[in-house]
Design an enzyme around this catalytic site. Structure first.
Site, short mmCIF file in Angstrom:
data_model
loop_
_atom_site.label_atom_id
_atom_site.label_comp_id
_atom_site.label_asym_id
_atom_site.label_seq_id
_atom_site.Cartn_x
_atom_site.Cartn_y
_atom_site.Cartn_z
N LYS A 207 35.77 -33.73 -25.64
CA LYS A 207 35.14 -32.48 -26.07
C LYS A 207 33.67 -32.65 -26.41
O LYS A 207 33.18 -33.75 -26.62
CB LYS A 207 35.94 -31.87 -27.21
CG LYS A 207 37.24 -31.27 -26.64
CD LYS A 207 37.96 -30.36 -27.55
CE LYS A 207 39.16 -29.77 -26.78
NZ LYS A 207 40.20 -29.32 -27.68
N ARG A 242 46.68 -34.97 -27.72
CA ARG A 242 46.57 -34.37 -26.38
C ARG A 242 45.32 -34.91 -25.70
O ARG A 242 44.21 -34.63 -26.13
CB ARG A 242 46.49 -32.85 -26.53
CG ARG A 242 46.39 -32.09 -25.22
CD ARG A 242 46.27 -30.58 -25.48
NE ARG A 242 46.20 -29.83 -24.24
CZ ARG A 242 45.10 -29.66 -23.52
NH1 ARG A 242 43.97 -30.19 -23.91
NH2 ARG A 242 45.13 -28.96 -22.40
N1 HH2 Z 1 42.19 -28.02 -25.84
C1 HH2 Z 1 42.08 -27.52 -24.59
C2 HH2 Z 1 43.14 -26.83 -23.99
N2 HH2 Z 1 44.32 -26.68 -24.64
N3 HH2 Z 1 45.65 -27.05 -26.55
C3 HH2 Z 1 45.79 -27.53 -27.79
N4 HH2 Z 1 46.95 -27.39 -28.45
N5 HH2 Z 1 44.78 -28.20 -28.43
C4 HH2 Z 1 43.56 -28.39 -27.84
O1 HH2 Z 1 42.66 -28.98 -28.49
C5 HH2 Z 1 43.37 -27.87 -26.51
C6 HH2 Z 1 44.46 -27.18 -25.90
C7 HH2 Z 1 40.80 -27.70 -23.83
O2 HH2 Z 1 40.85 -28.83 -23.03
P1 HH2 Z 1 41.20 -28.90 -21.46
O3 HH2 Z 1 42.60 -28.47 -21.20
O4 HH2 Z 1 40.84 -30.25 -20.97
O5 HH2 Z 1 40.17 -27.91 -20.77
P2 HH2 Z 1 40.29 -26.46 -20.13
O6 HH2 Z 1 40.74 -25.53 -21.22
O7 HH2 Z 1 38.91 -26.17 -19.62
O8 HH2 Z 1 41.33 -26.50 -19.03
#
Ligand code: HH2
Length: 266
Positions: A207, A242
């Site tokens: 992040k 995660r």
């Molecule tokens: N962060 C993201 C997405 N889902 N879910 C939970 N529970 N906690 C988090 O911190 C979280 C989440 C963002 O990360 P990522 O899936 O890599 O990116 P994107 O939303 O652009 O697909």
């Protein structure tokens, strides 16, 4: 437990567009399981600031076949990262056993009753607004108290919909309506954010606040910082981490456990 991130999206902030088809997704998940993931989190809509909304039927088209393949070919537990009732229902039908809702059951009024009709585990993440508005909502008079109160409201939405308390997991939502220093302040208040003794999921992976710290502009270069933080989180007793780079996080957890077993840390 380590949760491996599997984004079947064209536009996720660090890994969008890297999976050509369902077979590639299964192979990515297989590698994550081999590296130590205990659950795979499948997402079909990016949650990053400014991301384009994805219609439910497209999100189902992206996620449901992959979930079915993961459950049947790998036998691994699967979580669905969605804010929509119909996407959750299709994922549940395909074999998912956990809902990961970044809106804490606030975005879709049909989602709480839908998950209440199942026995899925539910991750309630804290955020404000949606990808279009959240960066403008990151202003707090008392950060920890407000995040705590808003997580409590999410918990109450779940309980009122019939989700039993032993299926709830809470998440401070790093990077979601948070300014850089807010993320560090919330990490210092994890015990309060358990609202008693709920298990916690924390998702620091790649992040922006880690980019601001390390100077790595490209999110894929933030895996070392992610793993270092995850080792510390394991030491704080956080139940679910995660991450994208499962192997690095697993190693960090092992180092932490070895230190604890040797009596070096308390
Ligand atoms: N962060 C993201 C997405 N889902 N879910 C939970 N529970 N906690 C988090 O911190 C979280 C989440 C963002 O990360 P990522 O899936 O890599 O990116 P994107 O939303 O652009 O697909």
């Amino acid at each position: 437990m380590v949760m491996g991130i599997l984004n079947v999206t064209p536009d996720s902030f660090s890994d969008g567009g890297t999976l050509a088809d369902s077979d590639a997704a299964v192979e990515r998940a297989r590698a994550m399981v081999a590296a130590g993931a205990g659950i795979i989190d499948v997402g079909g809509e990016s949650t990053r600031p400014g991301a384009e909304p994805v219609p439910a039927d497209e999100e189902i088209r992206r996620t449901a076949p992959v979930i079915r393949a993961l459950v049947h070919r790998l036998g691994v537990p699967v979580s669905i990262d969605t804010t929509k009732a119909s996407v959750f229902e299709a994922a549940w039908e395909a074999g998912a056993s956990m809902l990961n809702d970044v809106s804490g059951l606030a975005a879709d009024p049909d989602l709480a009753p839908a998950v209440g009709r199942t026995d899925a585990a539910v991750v309630l993440m804290h955020r404000r607004g949606d990808p279009a508005t959240m960066d403008g909502l990151a202003t707090y008079a008392d950060l920890v108290a407000e995040v705590e109160a808003e997580l409590a409201a999410a918990r109450d939405r779940a309980l009122e919909a019939g989700v039993s308390s032993d299926r709830l997991i809470l998440d401070p939502g790093l990077g979601f309506a948070k300014q850089g220093p807010d993320n560090w302040a919330l990490l210092g208040a994890l015990d309060r954010l358990r609202l008693g003794d709920f298990p916690l999921l924390v998702g620091p992976s790649r992040k922006r606040f880690l980019g601001e710290l390390t100077g790595h502009a490209d999110p894929v270069h933030r895996d070392v910082a992610t793993a270092a933080l995850c080792g510390w989180l394991a030491g704080r007793g956080v139940e679910l981490l995660r991450v994208h780079a499962v192997g690095a996080t697993r190693d960090a957890i092992l180092v932490h456990e070895a230190l604890e077993t040797s009596g070096v840390t308390s």
